[in-house]
Design an enzyme around this catalytic site. Sequence first.
Site, PDB file in Angstrom:
ATOM      1  N   ASP A  13       0.829  -1.210   0.000  1.00  0.00           N
ATOM      2  CA  ASP A  13       0.000   0.000   0.000  1.00  0.00           C
ATOM      3  C   ASP A  13       0.861   1.257   0.000  1.00  0.00           C
ATOM      4  O   ASP A  13       0.620   2.189   0.756  1.00  0.00           O
ATOM      5  CB  ASP A  13      -0.931   0.001   1.218  1.00  0.00           C
ATOM      6  CG  ASP A  13      -1.977   1.106   1.153  1.00  0.00           C
ATOM      7  OD1 ASP A  13      -2.376   1.464   0.024  1.00  0.00           O
ATOM      8  OD2 ASP A  13      -2.381   1.608   2.216  1.00  0.00           O
ATOM      9  N   GLY A  15       1.531   2.925  -2.984  1.00  0.00           N
ATOM     10  CA  GLY A  15       1.224   3.706  -4.185  1.00  0.00           C
ATOM     11  C   GLY A  15       2.069   3.339  -5.389  1.00  0.00           C
ATOM     12  O   GLY A  15       2.327   4.166  -6.256  1.00  0.00           O
ATOM     13  N   LYS A  16       2.439   2.081  -5.469  1.00  0.00           N
ATOM     14  CA  LYS A  16       3.333   1.623  -6.543  1.00  0.00           C
ATOM     15  C   LYS A  16       2.733   1.830  -7.933  1.00  0.00           C
ATOM     16  O   LYS A  16       3.392   2.315  -8.845  1.00  0.00           O
ATOM     17  CB  LYS A  16       3.672   0.156  -6.308  1.00  0.00           C
ATOM     18  CG  LYS A  16       4.722  -0.435  -7.233  1.00  0.00           C
ATOM     19  CD  LYS A  16       5.129  -1.821  -6.788  1.00  0.00           C
ATOM     20  CE  LYS A  16       4.050  -2.858  -6.947  1.00  0.00           C
ATOM     21  NZ  LYS A  16       3.072  -2.941  -5.835  1.00  0.00           N
ATOM     22  N   THR A  17       1.464   1.454  -8.096  1.00  0.00           N
ATOM     23  CA  THR A  17       0.819   1.598  -9.397  1.00  0.00           C
ATOM     24  C   THR A  17       0.642   3.070  -9.760  1.00  0.00           C
ATOM     25  O   THR A  17       0.854   3.471 -10.912  1.00  0.00           O
ATOM     26  CB  THR A  17      -0.541   0.889  -9.402  1.00  0.00           C
ATOM     27  OG1 THR A  17      -0.348  -0.500  -9.128  1.00  0.00           O
ATOM     28  CG2 THR A  17      -1.239   1.033 -10.741  1.00  0.00           C
ATOM     29  N   LYS A  38       3.111  -6.045 -16.710  1.00  0.00           N
ATOM     30  CA  LYS A  38       3.033  -6.620 -15.363  1.00  0.00           C
ATOM     31  C   LYS A  38       2.776  -8.107 -15.508  1.00  0.00           C
ATOM     32  O   LYS A  38       1.848  -8.519 -16.216  1.00  0.00           O
ATOM     33  CB  LYS A  38       1.930  -5.945 -14.546  1.00  0.00           C
ATOM     34  CG  LYS A  38       1.879  -6.399 -13.087  1.00  0.00           C
ATOM     35  CD  LYS A  38       1.059  -5.434 -12.239  1.00  0.00           C
ATOM     36  CE  LYS A  38       1.052  -5.869 -10.765  1.00  0.00           C
ATOM     37  NZ  LYS A  38       0.456  -4.846  -9.877  1.00  0.00           N
ATOM     38  N   GLU A 112       5.961  -3.514 -13.723  1.00  0.00           N
ATOM     39  CA  GLU A 112       5.515  -3.334 -12.342  1.00  0.00           C
ATOM     40  C   GLU A 112       5.418  -4.671 -11.630  1.00  0.00           C
ATOM     41  O   GLU A 112       4.905  -5.644 -12.165  1.00  0.00           O
ATOM     42  CB  GLU A 112       4.147  -2.643 -12.320  1.00  0.00           C
ATOM     43  CG  GLU A 112       3.648  -2.353 -10.917  1.00  0.00           C
ATOM     44  CD  GLU A 112       2.240  -1.774 -10.910  1.00  0.00           C
ATOM     45  OE1 GLU A 112       1.699  -1.590  -9.798  1.00  0.00           O
ATOM     46  OE2 GLU A 112       1.676  -1.534 -11.990  1.00  0.00           O
ATOM     47  N   GLY A 113       5.903  -4.705 -10.390  1.00  0.00           N
ATOM     48  CA  GLY A 113       5.813  -5.906  -9.582  1.00  0.00           C
ATOM     49  C   GLY A 113       4.481  -5.996  -8.849  1.00  0.00           C
ATOM     50  O   GLY A 113       3.586  -5.175  -9.042  1.00  0.00           O
ATOM     51  N   SER A 114       4.348  -7.000  -7.999  1.00  0.00           N
ATOM     52  CA  SER A 114       3.144  -7.219  -7.198  1.00  0.00           C
ATOM     53  C   SER A 114       3.512  -7.127  -5.726  1.00  0.00           C
ATOM     54  O   SER A 114       4.381  -7.867  -5.268  1.00  0.00           O
ATOM     55  CB  SER A 114       2.546  -8.600  -7.496  1.00  0.00           C
ATOM     56  OG  SER A 114       2.343  -8.779  -8.873  1.00  0.00           O
ATOM     57  N   ASN A 176       6.839   8.393  -1.951  1.00  0.00           N
ATOM     58  CA  ASN A 176       5.466   8.775  -2.262  1.00  0.00           C
ATOM     59  C   ASN A 176       4.769   9.381  -1.042  1.00  0.00           C
ATOM     60  O   ASN A 176       5.157   9.143   0.097  1.00  0.00           O
ATOM     61  CB  ASN A 176       4.696   7.540  -2.748  1.00  0.00           C
ATOM     62  CG  ASN A 176       3.355   7.889  -3.352  1.00  0.00           C
ATOM     63  OD1 ASN A 176       3.181   8.969  -3.904  1.00  0.00           O
ATOM     64  ND2 ASN A 176       2.400   6.974  -3.245  1.00  0.00           N
TER      65      ASN A 176
END
Length: 224
Positions: A13, A15-17, A38, A112-114, A176
């Site tokens: 949580d 804010g990666k995306t 992804k 992008e990772g998970s 972020n």
Amino acid sequence: MERGIFITGTGTDVGKTYVTALLVKKLKELGISVGYYKGAISGADCIASSDAGYVKKVAGLEQDENTLVSYLYQNAVSPHLAAKLEGNPVELKKVKEDFQKVSKQYEFVVMEGSGGIVCPIRYDETEHIFLEDFIKTLNLHTLLIADAGLGTINAVVLTVQYLRQKGIGIQGIFINRYTGNPMEEDNVKMIEELTGIPILALISTNANELLLKEGAIQKILQDN
């Protein structure tokens, strides 16, 4: 080394995306031929409503949505568990093939990772795959996304230590939800001091543009 960068975070949580979308948008605005990819997404019914769909929309990508992600799961759990619940476990071969398809269309790919870096992607009797296996298979360096608030020093340092232990390069850190209060300023100072890795951007909540520090783009795009 593939022409791209892998985005990971200190947790689920941070804010990666959101930050990934701003980065892809910035690269596109600078005239760079950039694509997004992804490997696995969980917690979405379709690509349009997923992280990949969000990045495509915010960044204004014209990329075919079917090339954005290889594995889409509806259950909002770790990909390895979602695959057990829904079937269709991740295959590294497919991830590599799909990433390379995007690489052939664009000069640079933001992958992008998970979740955080220690995210099981597949964990069954046949194979154990983690995010680090994506990174190593594709021979990518990383950008680390972290929250500006309390606890971030510990989260960043531990993530950096893990990446280094696995022999994975780190190009920089994005902070972020940055407001500039004294605690956050100290967090930034301490993170750079303890890791030796540059913080390339301080991103405020609901920012529409990514304000990068001088030299950040060159650092992101460089091959080593």
